[in-house]
Design a protein around this motif. Structure first.
Motif, short mmCIF file in Angstrom:
data_model
loop_
_atom_site.label_atom_id
_atom_site.label_comp_id
_atom_site.label_asym_id
_atom_site.label_seq_id
_atom_site.Cartn_x
_atom_site.Cartn_y
_atom_site.Cartn_z
N SER A 196 0.84 -1.20 0.00
CA SER A 196 0.00 0.00 0.00
C SER A 196 0.88 1.26 0.00
N CYS A 197 0.24 2.40 0.15
CA CYS A 197 0.91 3.71 0.07
C CYS A 197 1.70 3.98 1.37
N SER A 198 2.85 4.66 1.24
CA SER A 198 3.65 4.95 2.44
C SER A 198 3.59 6.41 2.86
N ASP A 199 2.73 7.19 2.21
CA ASP A 199 2.73 8.64 2.50
C ASP A 199 2.30 8.98 3.93
N GLY A 200 1.62 8.04 4.61
CA GLY A 200 1.19 8.31 5.99
C GLY A 200 2.13 7.72 7.04
N PHE A 201 3.30 7.21 6.63
CA PHE A 201 4.15 6.46 7.55
C PHE A 201 4.82 7.31 8.63
N ASP A 202 4.90 8.64 8.43
CA ASP A 202 5.53 9.45 9.48
C ASP A 202 4.75 9.36 10.80
N ALA A 203 3.48 8.93 10.72
CA ALA A 203 2.68 8.80 11.94
C ALA A 203 3.20 7.70 12.86
N ILE A 204 4.13 6.90 12.37
CA ILE A 204 4.66 5.83 13.25
C ILE A 204 5.70 6.37 14.23
N GLU A 205 6.23 7.57 13.95
CA GLU A 205 7.34 8.11 14.76
C GLU A 205 7.08 8.04 16.26
N ALA A 244 -4.80 2.71 10.42
CA ALA A 244 -3.57 3.36 10.88
C ALA A 244 -2.57 3.48 9.73
N LEU A 245 -1.80 4.57 9.75
CA LEU A 245 -0.69 4.82 8.81
C LEU A 245 -1.12 5.07 7.36
N LEU A 246 -2.44 5.21 7.13
CA LEU A 246 -2.87 5.60 5.77
C LEU A 246 -2.64 7.10 5.60
N CYS A 247 -2.54 7.55 4.35
CA CYS A 247 -2.28 8.98 4.14
C CYS A 247 -3.59 9.76 4.11
N GLU A 248 -3.45 11.07 4.14
CA GLU A 248 -4.66 11.90 4.21
C GLU A 248 -5.01 12.54 2.88
N PHE A 250 -6.98 12.81 -0.12
CA PHE A 250 -8.32 12.32 -0.49
C PHE A 250 -8.28 11.55 -1.82
N TYR A 251 -7.34 11.92 -2.68
CA TYR A 251 -7.29 11.32 -4.02
C TYR A 251 -6.37 10.11 -4.09
N CYS A 252 -5.78 9.71 -2.97
CA CYS A 252 -4.83 8.58 -3.00
C CYS A 252 -5.58 7.28 -3.29
N GLU A 253 -5.31 6.68 -4.44
CA GLU A 253 -6.08 5.50 -4.88
C GLU A 253 -5.86 4.30 -3.98
N ARG A 254 -4.61 4.07 -3.57
CA ARG A 254 -4.36 2.87 -2.77
C ARG A 254 -4.95 3.01 -1.36
N CYS A 255 -4.80 4.19 -0.74
CA CYS A 255 -5.39 4.35 0.61
C CYS A 255 -6.92 4.28 0.53
N LYS A 256 -7.47 4.79 -0.57
CA LYS A 256 -8.92 4.71 -0.77
C LYS A 256 -9.35 3.24 -0.86
N ALA A 257 -8.57 2.43 -1.58
CA ALA A 257 -8.89 1.01 -1.75
C ALA A 257 -8.78 0.26 -0.42
N VAL A 258 -7.79 0.62 0.40
CA VAL A 258 -7.66 -0.01 1.73
C VAL A 258 -8.88 0.34 2.58
N ARG A 259 -9.26 1.63 2.57
CA ARG A 259 -10.44 2.05 3.35
C ARG A 259 -11.69 1.31 2.88
N ALA A 260 -11.83 1.15 1.57
CA ALA A 260 -13.00 0.46 1.03
C ALA A 260 -13.03 -0.99 1.51
N GLU A 261 -11.88 -1.64 1.52
CA GLU A 261 -11.86 -3.03 1.97
C GLU A 261 -12.16 -3.16 3.46
N VAL A 262 -11.61 -2.23 4.26
CA VAL A 262 -11.88 -2.26 5.70
C VAL A 262 -13.39 -2.08 5.94
N ALA A 263 -14.01 -1.13 5.22
CA ALA A 263 -15.45 -0.88 5.38
C ALA A 263 -16.24 -2.12 4.97
N TYR A 264 -15.83 -2.75 3.89
CA TYR A 264 -16.53 -3.96 3.39
C TYR A 264 -16.46 -5.08 4.43
#
Ligand SMILES: [Zn+2]
Length: 269
Positions: A196-205, A244-248, A250-264
């Motif tokens: 998946s996307c790594s743009d939200g990974f700084d939140a792990i600090e 956790a660790l997803l980016c913010e 709104f247009y990020c396709e991979r984070c959107k797909a992860v959110r969709a799967e979690v919701a499903y």
């Protein structure tokens, strides 16, 4: 060579046991290095650590077919023009420019070897048995092997977005991965398990603070993280909060797909 000595001294001061392997990520510009910078970094890593690996990814081999799995963050059939830019993977293909000059120089060392994955290859010194773990189905297997060997993750002037090992923690926590395709001579190969996307990974600090060792070298901050601890913390974070660790973006396709799967999954549990 002052830069070489500064780095070796920093590794010693951080008390990094060089008999443990290392996966390194580096940005020369953050050190303010220009000439001789990559040589100094590769030389210092090779000098201090018995086994060194770095990602030598080649995204330019990626191709988008006209159809494929649903919820895969792929715009099928719409990237015909982009596909024209796709290049065949070959063992000597340089790492993408965005990986930086250091992994490319590491790859070109006479004693270096490289794994075969057409998108997510790694290069290493004295690390053949680690690189040989990689398969098309499990592109991150070298990182799992590094964890078995109690390796370090070394971030040389780069943030957590560059920290490929976090993706293994995500995968172990059950996070969705993606299907990608790559061009090799005469063939298009399926590359499952694409992270998946790594743009939200700084939140792990904040979560890894207790296990990170830090030191400034010139303008750059060096961070050394025990890989096993990093994977354990990532896995727990994503198991407890599948977003956790997803980016913010709104247009990020991979984070959107992860959110969709979690919701499903939530709806169907
Ligand atoms: Zn994202």
């Amino acid at each position: 060579m002052q830069k070489f000595r500064d780095l070796v001294l920093a590794f010693r001061q951080l008390d990094l046991d060089g008999s443990r392997p290392v996966i390194a990520h580096a940005s020369l510009s953050s050190f303010g290095y220009v000439n001789g910078g990559a040589e100094a970094v590769v030389g210092a890593l090779d000098h201090h650590f018995d086994q060194v690996i770095m990602p030598t990814f080649t995204y330019k081999t990626m191709i988008v077919p006209s159809s494929g799995p649903l919820n895969n963050a792929s715009k099928y059939g719409s990237l015909v023009d982009l596909n024209k830019m796709t290049e065949f993977f070959h063992a000597d293909m340089p790492a993408d420019k965005l990986m930086g000059a250091v992994p490319e120089l590491l790859r070109k060392q006479a004693k270096a070897t490289r794994s075969f994955h057409p998108i997510l290859s790694f290069a290493g010194i004295n690390a053949k048995e680690i690189l040989d773990q990689q398969t098309l189905k499990h592109p991150l297997a070298p990182i799992a092997k590094l964890a078995d060997l109690d390796a370090w993750v070394l971030l040389l002037g780069v943030g957590q977005k560059a920290n490929t090992s976090i993706h293994l923690g995500e995968r172990l926590a059950g996070r969705k991965t993606f299907m990608r395709w790559a061009l090799v001579p005469d063939l298009i190969v399926e590359c499952p398990g694409f992270p998946s996307c790594s743009d939200g990974f700084d939140a792990i600090e904040d979560h890894i603070q207790p296990i990170v060792r830090k030191k400034h070298v010139g303008k750059a901050l060096i961070k050394a993280i025990p890989l096993r601890g990093l994977i354990k913390i990532t896995r727990k974070l994503v198991e407890e909060d599948p977003l956790a660790l997803l980016c913010e973006n709104f247009y990020c396709e991979r984070c959107k797909a992860v959110r969709a799967e979690v919701a499903y999954k939530l709806l169907n549990d």
